[in-house]
Design a protein around this motif. Structure first.
Motif, PDB file in Angstrom:
ATOM      1  N   ASN A 107      46.327  28.469  53.955  1.00  0.00           N
ATOM      2  CA  ASN A 107      46.483  28.063  55.356  1.00  0.00           C
ATOM      3  C   ASN A 107      45.156  27.965  56.106  1.00  0.00           C
ATOM      4  O   ASN A 107      44.854  28.755  56.991  1.00  0.00           O
ATOM      5  CB  ASN A 107      47.431  29.025  56.066  1.00  0.00           C
ATOM      6  N   PRO A 108      44.359  26.921  55.780  1.00  0.00           N
ATOM      7  CA  PRO A 108      43.028  26.780  56.381  1.00  0.00           C
ATOM      8  C   PRO A 108      42.986  25.849  57.590  1.00  0.00           C
ATOM      9  O   PRO A 108      43.785  24.918  57.725  1.00  0.00           O
ATOM     10  CB  PRO A 108      42.232  26.158  55.239  1.00  0.00           C
ATOM     11  N   MET A 131      35.399  25.128  56.648  1.00  0.00           N
ATOM     12  CA  MET A 131      36.788  25.542  56.501  1.00  0.00           C
ATOM     13  C   MET A 131      36.930  27.024  56.843  1.00  0.00           C
ATOM     14  O   MET A 131      36.209  27.870  56.326  1.00  0.00           O
ATOM     15  CB  MET A 131      37.291  25.316  55.069  1.00  0.00           C
ATOM     16  N   TYR A 149      39.642  29.903  56.511  1.00  0.00           N
ATOM     17  CA  TYR A 149      40.853  30.087  55.721  1.00  0.00           C
ATOM     18  C   TYR A 149      41.350  31.534  55.778  1.00  0.00           C
ATOM     19  O   TYR A 149      40.600  32.471  56.001  1.00  0.00           O
ATOM     20  CB  TYR A 149      40.603  29.676  54.265  1.00  0.00           C
ATOM     21  N   TYR A 168      43.827  19.506  54.540  1.00  0.00           N
ATOM     22  CA  TYR A 168      43.783  20.748  53.775  1.00  0.00           C
ATOM     23  C   TYR A 168      45.069  21.535  53.998  1.00  0.00           C
ATOM     24  O   TYR A 168      45.578  21.607  55.124  1.00  0.00           O
ATOM     25  CB  TYR A 168      42.569  21.581  54.188  1.00  0.00           C
ATOM     26  N   GLY A 194      47.753  24.976  52.494  1.00  0.00           N
ATOM     27  CA  GLY A 194      48.026  26.123  51.658  1.00  0.00           C
ATOM     28  C   GLY A 194      49.101  25.790  50.639  1.00  0.00           C
ATOM     29  O   GLY A 194      50.068  25.080  50.946  1.00  0.00           O
ATOM     30  N   ILE A 223      44.438  26.938  48.049  1.00  0.00           N
ATOM     31  CA  ILE A 223      44.175  25.871  49.012  1.00  0.00           C
ATOM     32  C   ILE A 223      43.917  24.573  48.259  1.00  0.00           C
ATOM     33  O   ILE A 223      43.197  24.535  47.259  1.00  0.00           O
ATOM     34  CB  ILE A 223      42.968  26.215  49.898  1.00  0.00           C
TER      35      ILE A 223
END
Length: 366
Positions: A69-70, A81, A83, A351, A353, A359
């Protein structure tokens, strides 16, 4: 010859159909996105990085269990990023902290060895410990300050929070997003996942006022809620005169979002309206029969740019779903959770998750 003559009317009919009738994509949507399976997952857990947790009072392997989950932004020509990462200790078998990684190509990332955001002995500890700090989304303010919405989890309730930074490394916690709203009524209510409305300025996503207010889509319920703010820090959920939360979009029977809708990255002003990529959760009995129970798949919503509460259109079905091993098996199976997106080098990098464990990235042209 007879067969070709018979088929010609059918062929003419097919090529005259609008593009969206032949694919999940409507003309206003972003995409199509292609998963980069040659390199995915691009970030995986590490057992070698350690962190001296100030609250626990001991050293932990802070990204040993899962990374997922970024959020993402472009800064100085690189993709940054932020994250979520979990260790394996404590009563929840994992506290969440936020790490930072940098890439020159949007695919290969170099991670910083220490988290940049985490529970500490501060005013937010009561909300963040020991579940942690989860699910960041980052935009820029008009004066160049990064504004992050994130979820604080104390083991009982998730609460939407705000933090700010000028360099993505040093953050100032600003408190509960809805802490002052309605005399504190939301302070102890479940709230989660805030996507702020932005406009694209080159490679930057800058928060944009509409009708004199900043806007945010939020929640993880069968209804998608809306909030407004004067300063990007203090937010007020929109309510009706009877005190009901204003819903901007709702779940649908027979679809992948039958159980809930949850914002993806920021919402983006386009020539067609406000575009929001979102996550939908399925229920096998009442939802999308071709998706497993509990699967998270992505859709897109389009709102009126002059009235962000008015839904203009939405994708008929998902445009991305879990179908790779790194997406179907993990801490939570069957998950593609979309949360970070940047315009970079003429493309969109999305991006997400995977199975709450790793990722990955999907890419679309612009």
């Amino acid at each position: 010859m007879r067969y070709s003559n018979l088929l010609r009317p059918l062929w003419l009919l097919l090529i005259s159909l609008p593009v969206w009738a032949q694919s999940p994509y409507k003309p206003w949507m972003l995409g199509p996105f292609q998963k980069q399976n040659r390199v995915n997952p691009i970030i995986t857990p590490l057992k070698t990085t350690t962190f001296a947790c100030p609250v626990r009072g001991e050293t932990v392997r802070w990204e040993e269990k899962d990374v997922f989950n970024p959020a993402a932004v472009v800064r100085n020509g690189k993709v940054y990023m932020i994250y979520r990462a979990e260790d394996v200790v404590g009563k929840h078998a994992g506290t969440s902290r936020l790490g930072l990684a940098v890439s020159t190509d949007g695919i290969h990332f170099k991670r910083m060895p220490q988290p940049v955001f985490y529970p500490n002995h501060d005013a937010m500890k009561v909300y963040e410990w020991e579940g942690g700090c989860e699910d960041p989304r980052v935009v820029e303010s008009p004066n160049g300050v990064y504004v992050m919405t994130y979820t604080a989890y104390d083991g009982d309730k998730a609460r939407l929070c705000v933090a700010t930074s000028r360099d993505l490394q040093t953050w100032q916690k600003q408190g509960l997003a809805f802490g002052d709203a309605y005399n504190g009524r939301y302070r102890n209510e479940w709230s989660k996942s805030g996507a702020i409305v932005c406009r694209q300025v080159g490679s930057r996503m800058v928060a944009q006022k509409i009708n004199g207010k900043y806007w945010m889509y939020w929640g993880d319920q069968p209804q998608l809620y809306v909030a407004t703010s004067d300063d990007l820090i203090h937010w007020t959920p929109l309510e009706t005169e009877s005190g009901q939360r204003v819903s901007a979009a709702n779940s649908r029977k027979g679809k992948h979002d039958v159980r809930l809708l949850e914002p993806g990255p920021y919402a983006m002003l386009t020539s067609k309206g406000i575009l929001l990529i979102y996550n939908g959760m399925n229920e096998a009995k009442t939802g999308e029969p071709n998706l497993p129970e509990g699967a998270y798949a992505g859709g897109q919503l389009l709102f009126d740019a002059a009235n962000p509460t008015r839904l203009i259109d939405r994708s008929e079905t998902y445009f991305i779903k879990p179908d790779q091993p790194y997406e179907t098996d993990g801490q939570v199976n069957q998950v593609c959770f979309l949360e970070g997106m940047v315009p970079f080098r003429g493309k969109w990098f999305l991006y997400y998750g995977t199975a709450d464990s790793k990722i990955a990235v999907a890419v679309a042209g612009r």
